[in-house]
Design a protein around this motif. Sequence first.
Motif, PDB file in Angstrom:
ATOM      1  N   MET A 276       1.197  -1.074  -0.038  1.00 16.46           N
ATOM      2  CA  MET A 276      -0.040   0.296   0.325  1.00 16.46           C
ATOM      3  C   MET A 276       0.775   1.520   0.494  1.00 16.46           C
ATOM      4  O   MET A 276       1.614   1.191   0.591  1.00 16.46           O
TER       5      MET A 276
ATOM      6  N   THR B  99       4.697   3.756  -4.848  1.00 21.03           N
ATOM      7  CA  THR B  99       4.743   4.724  -6.337  1.00 21.03           C
ATOM      8  C   THR B  99       5.324   4.717  -7.897  1.00 21.03           C
ATOM      9  O   THR B  99       6.316   3.766  -7.544  1.00 21.03           O
ATOM     10  N   PRO B 100       5.312   5.196  -8.557  1.00 24.59           N
ATOM     11  CA  PRO B 100       6.154   4.688  -9.540  1.00 24.59           C
ATOM     12  C   PRO B 100       7.828   4.966  -9.622  1.00 24.59           C
ATOM     13  O   PRO B 100       8.455   5.057 -11.153  1.00 24.59           O
ATOM     14  N   THR B 101       8.553   5.589  -9.032  1.00 24.04           N
ATOM     15  CA  THR B 101       9.119   6.153  -8.775  1.00 24.04           C
ATOM     16  C   THR B 101      10.137   5.399  -8.477  1.00 24.04           C
ATOM     17  O   THR B 101      11.085   4.936  -7.178  1.00 24.04           O
TER      18      THR B 101
ATOM     19  N   PRO C 201      -2.780   4.466  -5.131  1.00 28.55           N
ATOM     20  CA  PRO C 201      -3.819   5.349  -5.806  1.00 28.55           C
ATOM     21  C   PRO C 201      -3.695   6.619  -7.276  1.00 28.55           C
ATOM     22  O   PRO C 201      -2.912   6.778  -6.873  1.00 28.55           O
ATOM     23  N   GLY C 202      -4.839   6.478  -7.932  1.00 27.62           N
ATOM     24  CA  GLY C 202      -3.897   7.326  -9.624  1.00 27.62           C
ATOM     25  C   GLY C 202      -2.929   6.769 -10.299  1.00 27.62           C
ATOM     26  O   GLY C 202      -2.809   7.269 -11.263  1.00 27.62           O
ATOM     27  N   LYS C 203      -2.839   5.956 -10.024  1.00 24.06           N
ATOM     28  CA  LYS C 203      -1.608   4.893 -11.141  1.00 24.06           C
ATOM     29  C   LYS C 203      -2.485   3.820 -11.548  1.00 24.06           C
ATOM     30  O   LYS C 203      -3.680   3.164 -11.084  1.00 24.06           O
TER      31      LYS C 203
ATOM     32  N   ARG D   3      -6.029   1.365  -6.597  1.00 25.31           N
ATOM     33  CA  ARG D   3      -6.820   2.668  -5.908  1.00 25.31           C
ATOM     34  C   ARG D   3      -6.935   2.089  -4.022  1.00 25.31           C
ATOM     35  O   ARG D   3      -6.166   3.088  -3.491  1.00 25.31           O
ATOM     36  N   TYR D   4      -7.560   1.330  -4.092  1.00 22.34           N
ATOM     37  CA  TYR D   4      -7.485   1.024  -2.517  1.00 22.34           C
ATOM     38  C   TYR D   4      -8.089  -0.232  -2.278  1.00 22.34           C
ATOM     39  O   TYR D   4      -7.708  -1.463  -3.427  1.00 22.34           O
TER      40      TYR D   4
ATOM     41  N   PHE E 234       2.688   4.156   2.992  1.00 24.08           N
ATOM     42  CA  PHE E 234       2.645   5.467   2.799  1.00 24.08           C
ATOM     43  C   PHE E 234       3.427   6.219   4.224  1.00 24.08           C
ATOM     44  O   PHE E 234       3.868   5.601   4.729  1.00 24.08           O
TER      45      PHE E 234
ATOM     46  N   ALA F 224      -4.697   3.754   6.306  1.00 29.42           N
ATOM     47  CA  ALA F 224      -4.316   2.500   5.447  1.00 29.42           C
ATOM     48  C   ALA F 224      -4.548   0.746   6.464  1.00 29.42           C
ATOM     49  O   ALA F 224      -5.195   0.203   6.014  1.00 29.42           O
TER      50      ALA F 224
ATOM     51  N   VAL G 168      -4.536  12.739 -11.981  1.00 27.58           N
ATOM     52  CA  VAL G 168      -6.133  11.523 -11.744  1.00 27.58           C
ATOM     53  C   VAL G 168      -7.131  12.675 -13.179  1.00 27.58           C
ATOM     54  O   VAL G 168      -6.557  13.703 -13.046  1.00 27.58           O
TER      55      VAL G 168
ATOM     56  N   MET H 290     -12.456  11.747  -9.375  1.00 26.82           N
ATOM     57  CA  MET H 290     -11.112  10.927  -8.164  1.00 26.82           C
ATOM     58  C   MET H 290     -11.011  12.127  -7.007  1.00 26.82           C
ATOM     59  O   MET H 290     -10.901  11.336  -6.058  1.00 26.82           O
TER      60      MET H 290
ATOM     61  N   PHE I 296      -3.267   9.620  -0.201  1.00 29.01           N
ATOM     62  CA  PHE I 296      -4.165   8.115   0.389  1.00 29.01           C
ATOM     63  C   PHE I 296      -4.981   8.420  -0.585  1.00 29.01           C
ATOM     64  O   PHE I 296      -5.083   6.757  -1.282  1.00 29.01           O
TER      65      PHE I 296
END
Lengths: 716, 82
Positions: A30, A33-35, A61-63, A73-74, A89, A97, B20, B24, B33
């Motif tokens: 959880m 990130t993509p980095t 989230p967001g990826k 996302r969750y 996180f 989380a 995003v 969302m 989060f």
Amino acid sequence: MPNTTKYSVETIPGGYPRDRIFNPKSVAVMGVTPTPGTVPYDIFYNILASGYKGVLYPVAPGKRSISAVPAYRYLTDIEDDIDLVVIVFPANVVARALEQCGEKGVKGVIIISAGFREVGPEGEKREEEIKEICAKYDISLVGPNCLGVINTDPKIMLNASFARKMPAEGRIAFLSQSGALCTAVLDYARSRNIGFSKFVSFGNKAGVTEMGLLDYLHQDEQTDVVLLYLEELRDGRALIETARRVTRGDNPKPILAIKSGRTPQGADAASSHTGSLAGEDAICEAVFSEAGIIRTNTIEELFDTAIMLTSQPMPKGDRLAIVTNAGGPGVMATDAAVDVGLTIARFQPETTKKLKASLPAAANMKNPVDVIGDARSDRYEAAVGAVLEDPNVDQALVILTPQSMTDIEQIAHGIVKVRKGTDKPMACSFIGATDVAVGVDILQAAHIPHYIMPEWACGAMADVQRIRRWRELPEEADYQPPQADQKAVAAIINPAPAGYLSEDRALAVLEAYGFPVPAHKLCCDADEAVEFAERNGYPAVLRVVSPQIVHKFDVKGVALDLADADAVRSAYNNMVSHIGEAMPEAEIKGVLVRGMIPGGREVILGAKHDAAFGPTLMFGLGGLFVEIFKDVTFALAPITPAAASRMVRQIKAFKLLEGARGTGQADIAGVEDYLLRLGRLVVDFERIVELDINPLIVGPAGEGSNVADVRIRLSE
Amino acid sequence: MDKSKITERVVKVTCEVLGVTPDMVTPESDFVFDLGAESTQSVQLVAAFDEEFDINMDAEDALEVQTVGDAVEFIEKYVNKK
């Protein structure tokens, strides 16, 4: 699989790790990130790259995806059951989380994120919050503020950590409170071809602790030895209980530990001898000793011993044979072996005969066996084989120095061949670096422990001996604690204010617990002092009693060896008058009169109520110089008769008690009994924060001892 | 500037920086989060809001803001001071 109900989070402080932390069928990370190069990404990538055998889910989230793996996302968006969640996180959203983990029914969680107890009050609050969530959902938690968990079992292959590389598979489990140290240890271990079964960085121990992990690893079929790095010891008593279970019994596994922070702290503030000597590290030493944990000073020593334990059988005794091609290193190894308590084996005639048959006349056939500088593989094989066949030899150390005619590679192969034909342990020391490297590689590939210096091999072998002896110690039988008059002590201690008890009251406390207190009386004038001395006998001793005077000698508050009534009267008046002038603020309650105590051997019995460890006992060589010699040992109270016996025998001055230069044996049994009584006293009365009996003057065996001085300090 | 206008522009900037979609983003959305903001993106967001609204927020305080709704309130104070 271990019994996860027996040691649940509810029954063991800190909790027992659920098996799914190490053997999960599915893992979600959880906060990915993509980095690349960031902890959140690297944790995910390491699981992927380690060849994990289960199913992996990134929660990002967001990826849309992370490293081509579809992202969620969750956590609650994942339809499958999840065994283990790794949270990366930032600290301020970890609780949220964790709530999702609970809602999803996840029972194993690793929190990598920092920003908890280690950063101060705000972080402490966060840590309490996550503890509550874990309790609410019955979650087994590793961390926070940790590097993660590694399981090299080929059936799992889990690297849920941000260590750079997956270590090789091995039989050593490594547990560490420090995450940063873990990565260094992994790198170091790789250089020595050392593999691991499990690797756990447990960080702040908000959930799973070293105790729970030790119990788990005790049952773990992949683990033979546990290595532990600790920065703080929060519950020494639980560690003793757990470690004894792990290191003894039917399935004993050695525990080796490094505890950092050897520097004593807080000693300056302590006013008693025990207070100043019983620093955290000294008590840790006692905890490790009672727990059967072998403490090492360095990471190198830790692994020196671990590789011996994981690659060699347990020796049946401490007798060592040394085979060398160089006299000097042979002598150095002999010195080192003797220094660490190993016995240099005496060969049977049959062995000497075999050696003579295969070695040149100039060789040394006695231990250490010198096969001479020009020795080749045949001589090494013959000599090592012969000494290991000797019933008087329990283990062998083979030393090689690289000379021009030394066929290093062949000798290494020869040693490997001999090792296959014996059930006795062996270690090698091919001294050097570059030239011997080829031989070292052969030895290590055959799991024969190698040490650059023979002294290091001796150190490891000595640790193995300590483990062997620990396992052989008989179980301690139940015993009846000493009788004591608790009511009498409660009547003194309960109404007393915080601070030092007056000497007469402190002596009354000891009397009620059966200590040998000489006859005495607190006298309020010279006539009363003379009257008591006449009755009690001469020579007499006077000791001032005042709440403001702790160190009586410093203010001339002690008069010794008073031969008659005149001497007592005069000493009394002089003492009161001198103190009245020198310390007008001191309130003199009276003067304690008693007889001179016959000479004997002076020891100190001390106790301290430690904030982390509770009541702790100290024993050592007593007198004025106790803090200079520091010849003392510690134990957590209450103690058993066996622990009392160990305490007395661990000090260097024990030889004085045993009798040296015609002095005869002192009353050792009596001293052990007083230690048991002291243990009971400080457990019964928690308000006793410091207690010094210094000195206890120990008479000859059977003639008892006498308390010459005592200080007892009470808390609020 | 009224609050709804500020909200609209905050959502637009958030979507641009974090990649995003507007569906969302709600006032309760936590930047980390719910929207997956990395630490470097949080810094980028503060800079983008400064530019969008022509303000100069205290960066330390701004980075403490966790949700989109809180960001709207925070920015509103700066906008109304102008």
